[in-house]
Each structure stands twice: as C-alpha cells, then as structure tokens.
Design an enzyme around this catalytic site. Structure first.
Site, PDB file in Angstrom:
ATOM      1  CD  GLU A 289      38.274  46.062  33.752  1.00 38.02           C
ATOM      2  OE1 GLU A 289      38.477  46.584  32.655  1.00 38.02           O
ATOM      3  OE2 GLU A 289      37.264  45.379  34.011  1.00 38.02           O
TER       4      GLU A 289
ATOM      5  CD  GLU B 113      33.921  47.583  36.138  1.00 36.68           C
ATOM      6  OE1 GLU B 113      33.785  47.251  34.925  1.00 36.68           O
ATOM      7  OE2 GLU B 113      34.730  48.427  36.522  1.00 36.68           O
TER       8      GLU B 113
HETATM    9  C1  GCB Z   1      35.161  47.672  32.461  1.00 39.39           C
HETATM   10  C2  GCB Z   1      35.724  48.914  33.037  1.00 39.39           C
HETATM   11  C3  GCB Z   1      34.720  50.047  33.052  1.00 39.39           C
HETATM   12  C4  GCB Z   1      33.900  50.046  31.765  1.00 39.39           C
HETATM   13  C5  GCB Z   1      33.157  48.738  31.670  1.00 39.39           C
HETATM   14  C6  GCB Z   1      32.313  48.619  30.406  1.00 39.39           C
HETATM   15  O1  GCB Z   1      35.670  46.591  32.620  1.00 39.39           O
HETATM   16  O2  GCB Z   1      36.292  48.736  34.299  1.00 39.39           O
HETATM   17  O3  GCB Z   1      35.410  51.258  33.214  1.00 39.39           O
HETATM   18  O4  GCB Z   1      33.039  51.131  31.673  1.00 39.39           O
HETATM   19  O5  GCB Z   1      34.070  47.685  31.675  1.00 39.39           O
HETATM   20  O6  GCB Z   1      31.158  49.012  30.416  1.00 39.39           O
HETATM   21  O7  GCB Z   1      32.830  48.132  29.421  1.00 39.39           O
END
Ligand code: GCB
Length: 595
Positions: free
Chosen positions: A407, A500
């Site tokens: 990201e 994710e």
């Molecule tokens: C993301 C990140 C991750 C966070 C996640 C979240 O996009 O890559 O490190 O923990 O979102 O839970 O917001």
C-alpha cells in the site's frame, strides 16, 4: 545467507535465553555491566514483558547484554556472531569494542568476531533502536508534543497498522567455520527435474566443491562436482502443496583430500508460471487460498514463537488454505522452513509499509497528501532490503512471489520512478526470477495506479463494505466487481488477486441483522466477496485480512488491536473460520478431482 546449521565441520551455539536488559536513557558504556538491568527473554519483543505504557511505548534505544564463554577450539576457527534480526537498528559490542551495526528490523546479519573474542568470558552488548521515520522501513514519524506546564514529549507514530514491536525478536547464534568456507549456496529445480546450483566459496582458489543430492530417505540420487553446475534428476519427485517433497543438497568443500566445510541445504523441484491471467504451479492452475498474517502473539509480541508458527500452519491446513503473505515484513527463517515442509505457499514481502505520507490504514494521520515521493528518503534502504530478503530466502520452494511493498502511494506522481528500479532489481536478484508484485490500496484505482504494469500479478487490497459502503454488502460487491473488471481491462494479461479484504469482528458478538462488528457480518462479508471472485475467471487468489486478531498502536478505530482475524489472537475460531473452511476444502477437493 545461510542459516546456522551444525555439520561435520560447523559448530553452532544458541545464545537464546534470558539476557540483561535496560531501556536506554543515557549513553550506554558497552565495556561495563549494565546497572539496574532487568531480565529479558531472547527471542521476544521487549514491549509486553513488563507493565506500563511508558515501558511498552519507549521511543529510542534499549540495551541487551549477556556474557558468552568462548573456548580455545572455537578461536582456532572462524567464529561468527549471527542475529536473526534486531528491530529496527543495532550496534554490537564485544568486550566494549564496536564490532558492527545493522539497519532494518526483519533480516539477519552477522559479524566474524574471531579477532574481538578471547578465551573465557566475553561481554556482549547490543544496543537496539526502535525508531521509525521517513528513512526507515517500515516508515513512521517522530512527533514532539508539548502540553501546558509539562516537559516536552516525544512520540513515534507508525504509519502502519501493527504495533511497533521491537528488540531482539529472533534467535542469536554463534557458529564456527574453517577459514575456508562455504559462504552461500544457490540451488533450485524445475518441474522437469532440471536443477542448477552455484556455491559461493570464501578462501583459496584451489578448493574443490562436491554437491550430493539426497532424497527424503537420505539416498544420494546425484553427485556433481564444481562451484556451479546443471543436472537433470530422473525420476524426480516434485514439490507442491499436496506433496511437498524436499531434497537436500549436501555441499562439501575440500582442500586436496581434506574436508574443510560441509553444509546441507534443502530445496525442491517445482515451476511457477503465469499464463492467460492465471498462476500455475507445475503446469497446474493455482488458486491462492489464504491470508495476510502477522508475526504476533500475546506476551512475546513479534518474537519468534515456534508453537504459534506450527499451530498457524496447522490451522491453515485445517481450513483448506494453501498460502499466506508475510505482511508486512520478512518472517522468520524458521517459518519459511516450516512452509517448505508443510507445502504452504508464501508471498514474501519486504518491510516497505507506510510509504504514504497522506494515508494510513486506520486513517488516523493527516500527513502531507501527494508529497510521498519527495518526502520519503527510503529508496536506497529499500534496495538493500530487497537484495537481502531475496538473498536470504532464494532457495525456498514455498516462495511463490515477492512483494516489494504494501500500500504505497502508488497513485502519486513519482511512484513509477520510485518502483521501477525496485521491481527490476527483485527480478534480477532472484535466481529463479519469480513473479514480483506491489500490493496496492483503494486510493490507487485502475485509472490512477502508476505501478500496475510493473507487477506480474495485480495484488490489491479492498475494504468495500467496511471502510466505505459499510453495512451494504450488495453495494460493496457491485463496486468491487466493477473495479476488478476495470483492472482486468487495463491489464488483460495479468492475474489479479485480493491481497486483503476483511471486517473487524469482535469474537462472541452476534447480531440477527448481521450488524457491523458481529460474527454474522464477517461471514456475510466474506460470502459477498467470494461470490464476486467466483464470477471472474482471471482471479487467481483470495487472501483474507487477517488470519488472526493482532496488536496495533492505540487509536479509536482499534479495540485492543485489529479484530479482522478469522481466529482470535489466541487462535480460537470465529464463525467465519467454519464458512471459509467449507469453501476452501470444497475448492481443494474439486482441484484434486481434475488430476
Ligand atoms: C490495510 C493494511 C493493513 C491493515 C488493514 C486494516 O490496508 O494493509 O496493514 O491492517 O488495511 O485492517 O485496516
């Protein structure tokens, strides 16, 4: 870099155990025993071992110290001191003398200490620094705060969503080699039984190298001579997720007839390829089912935790998962060895997270939007960590892809110029030339992303139905599908996967209307995403965020950490674990029935 292993010619001593520890408030005198030290386990994060916010959130350095006893025989050899990692910077002293330093918190480093050590007791002092700023990976910010009638305060804010655990979080070893020694081994094989090796030797030119390939039963199936070579092994058992067959290469170094070094490296025969928007493993379509993870556990924090490593892989197998990403930093060498053994595929990620001055996962810092690539001073260090990570992990058959960053500000001007040399470097440095990716976020759309063409696979993170469109899963699915279609249109030849997607879920919280934070919502959320993936043939994988709940910095969007786990932090399943278990096991059965 070779992992310390015992052999006929090498002795390995563990320096793990209880060390003396002190938070540093004034300059450390490394020649002296620490005064007022407290016991600290190594390996472990230091943060959760004692009580108090000031201790846990200390900004700056901490000193670790212990004595090591060294024998005469050890000093006749080349004696090496090796750290699995020190987060994020270390300076190492033996008997008060500086022997070296290292930057970067998640990769090993070592120093030859033969000339610094003496027979008998030696005092080892390590000063570890946990500061994260715009020169480090991961990136953070130092913030000075003043309050009326108070001393100024210094806070170190992570630009990422996991707790900034630090200290000596992986094992420390001493090992010996001869003065002539095997420095490194590159070895790999493909799905036709072809293999290549390259042995890096330190020492005299006349040394000879022999490579014995041993099968699982320890039988030699091939013997080769020379520092580098190629061979074909027939018949050859391939490595895959169902049958992770490993061979061992016993490399011996001789001076005339005399054996001077021996090291045995594990490897496998397998081929990773991309064709028609899909990933292939040994010629078979590969769909990645699994998770983004963290090295995270109660008390030990990010410290090497073998019971958790093995339990996590067992839970993944129980669910029918076949892969995970080492979000957001290189994991321990022990974990990668386990993945080789267990047949779990890994997307190996650098610690490059937080490379965005105007955005964080929790949305909690404002920063300087659009200024990322002129503000950050990470480019050189980023190159180092890519090289070091690939050099450490190159031989693992479990690694299916390299992730250069998570990201970053990939939609901002300057992103392409920043990343192009890095993706090229990753390709060049990997002897197997595995696929390379940059994991991108919602702000980097099919229309604005400046790095899509640099990636072999588009790995994208999306939280529609959570950070936006919350509660409206139909709307979220429609937005997701539309965006995936637009990415496919832009890069029709590239596989796409979700790196994710997830929803915070408080274990034990239920809601008949599937409200946010309930276990029911997490299941409904995952179902909605699953339906979209199943409708698009170019989707090559789904990695849920996250495998388990994990610790983060405190803020009002986190209830004692990030709760997007399918398992709780102590690995109890939420309802969604059973839904995904069924989905993935059905997929797996279907795949196996095509064979
Ligand atoms: C993301 C990140 C991750 C966070 C996640 C979240 O996009 O890559 O490190 O923990 O979102 O839970 O917001």
């Amino acid at each position: 870099m070779l992992y310390p292993k015992m052999s006929k010619t090498r002795m390995v001593f563990s320096l793990d155990g209880v060390w003396d520890f002190q938070l540093v408030t004034e300059e450390v005198k490394p020649s002296k025993k620490l005064e007022d030290s407290i016991p600290m386990p190594v390996p472990s994060s230091y943060n959760d071992i004692y009580i108090g916010r000031d201790f846990k959130n200390h900004v700056g350095s901490m000193a670790y110290q212990r004595t090591i006893a060294i024998t005469e025989q050890m000093l006749e050899k080349r004696l090496v001191l090796r750290f699995g990692s020190a987060t994020h910077k270390a300076e190492v002293f033996l008997n008060g003398e500086y022997i070296g330093g290292h930057k970067g918190g998640f990769l090993p480093f070592e120093f030859e200490i033969t000339k610094f050590a003496k027979v008998g007791e030696n005092l080892l002092t390590v000063v570890v620094d946990n500061i994260i700023d715009n020169t480090t990976l991961p990136a953070g910010r130092i913030v000075n705060q003043t309050f009326p009638n108070m001393e100024p305060e210094v806070h170190n804010l992570p630009n990422f969503d996991f707790f900034n655990y630090s200290g000596l979080m992986r094992s420390v070893h001493l090992y010996t080699t001869d003065k002539n020694y095997i420095k490194d081994i590159v070895i790999f094989g493909d799905d036709k039984g072809n293999m290549e090796w390259n042995v890096l030797v330190e020492g005299e030119e006349t040394l000879s190298v022999q490579v014995d390939i041993l099968d699982k039963g320890g039988h030699c199936v091939y013997q080769g001579q020379g520092r580098s070579g190629k061979a074909r092994i027939t018949p050859c058992e391939l490595w895959d997720t169902e049958n992770p067959y490993l061979y061992r290469a016993k490399v011996t170094l001789r001076k005339g007839q005399e054996l001077v070094d021996e090291y045995t490296e594990t490897f496998g025969f397998r081929t990773i390829a991309i064709e028609d928007c899909r990933l292939y493993l040994n010629g078979k379509k590969l769909y990645l089912r699994g998770f983004g993870k963290h090295e995270d556990a109660p008390i030990s924090g990010r410290g090497l935790n073998l019971p958790y490593h093995i339990k996590d892989l067992a839970l993944m197998k129980w669910m029918g998962a076949n892969s995970f990403r080492t979000s957001h930093y290189p994991y321990s060498e022990e974990m990668l060895n386990l993945c080789d053994q267990e047949g779990i595929l890994v997307i190996a990620e650098t610690p490059a997270v937080g490379l965005h001055t105007g955005f964080t996962a929790t949305g909690m810092i404002g920063g300087e939007p659009k200024g990322t690539w002129t503000t950050l001073k990470t480019a050189e260090h980023h190159k180092e960590v890519i090289e070091d990570m690939i050099w450490r992990d190159k031989n693992h058959p479990c690694i299916v892809m390299w992730s250069v960053a998570n990201e970053p500000a990939s939609e901002e001007e300057g992103a392409k110029e920043y990343f192009e040399p890095l993706t090229t470097l990753a390709k060049e440095k990997d002897p197997q030339h595995r696929p390379v990716t940059i994991v991108t976020y919602e702000g980097s759309s099919p229309e604005t992303c400046k790095v899509a063409e640099l990636c072999d696979v588009l790995v994208i993170n999306r939280y529609r139905g959570w950070y936006d469109t919350e509660g409206n899963l139909k709307g979220a699915a429609a937005l997701l599908k539309d965006e995936l279609e637009r990415f496919h249109k832009r890069c029709p030849e590239k596989p796409i996967m979700l790196g994710e997607y997830g929803a915070d879920t408080i274990a034990g919280m239920h809601d008949i209307d599937e409200g946010l934070f309930s276990e029911e919502y997490q299941v409904a959320f995952l179902k909605a995403y699953s339906e979209v993936f199943d409708s698009l043939p170019y989707i090559t994988g789904e990695h849920i965020w996250n495998f388990a709940d994990f610790a983060t910095a405190e803020n009002i969007k986190r209830v004692q950490g990030n709760k997007k786990g399918i398992f709780t932090r102590t690995r109890e399943p939420k309802m969604s674990a059973y839904y995904m278990k069924q989905r993935w096991n059905e997929m797996k059965e279907k795949e196996n029935s095509y064979e």
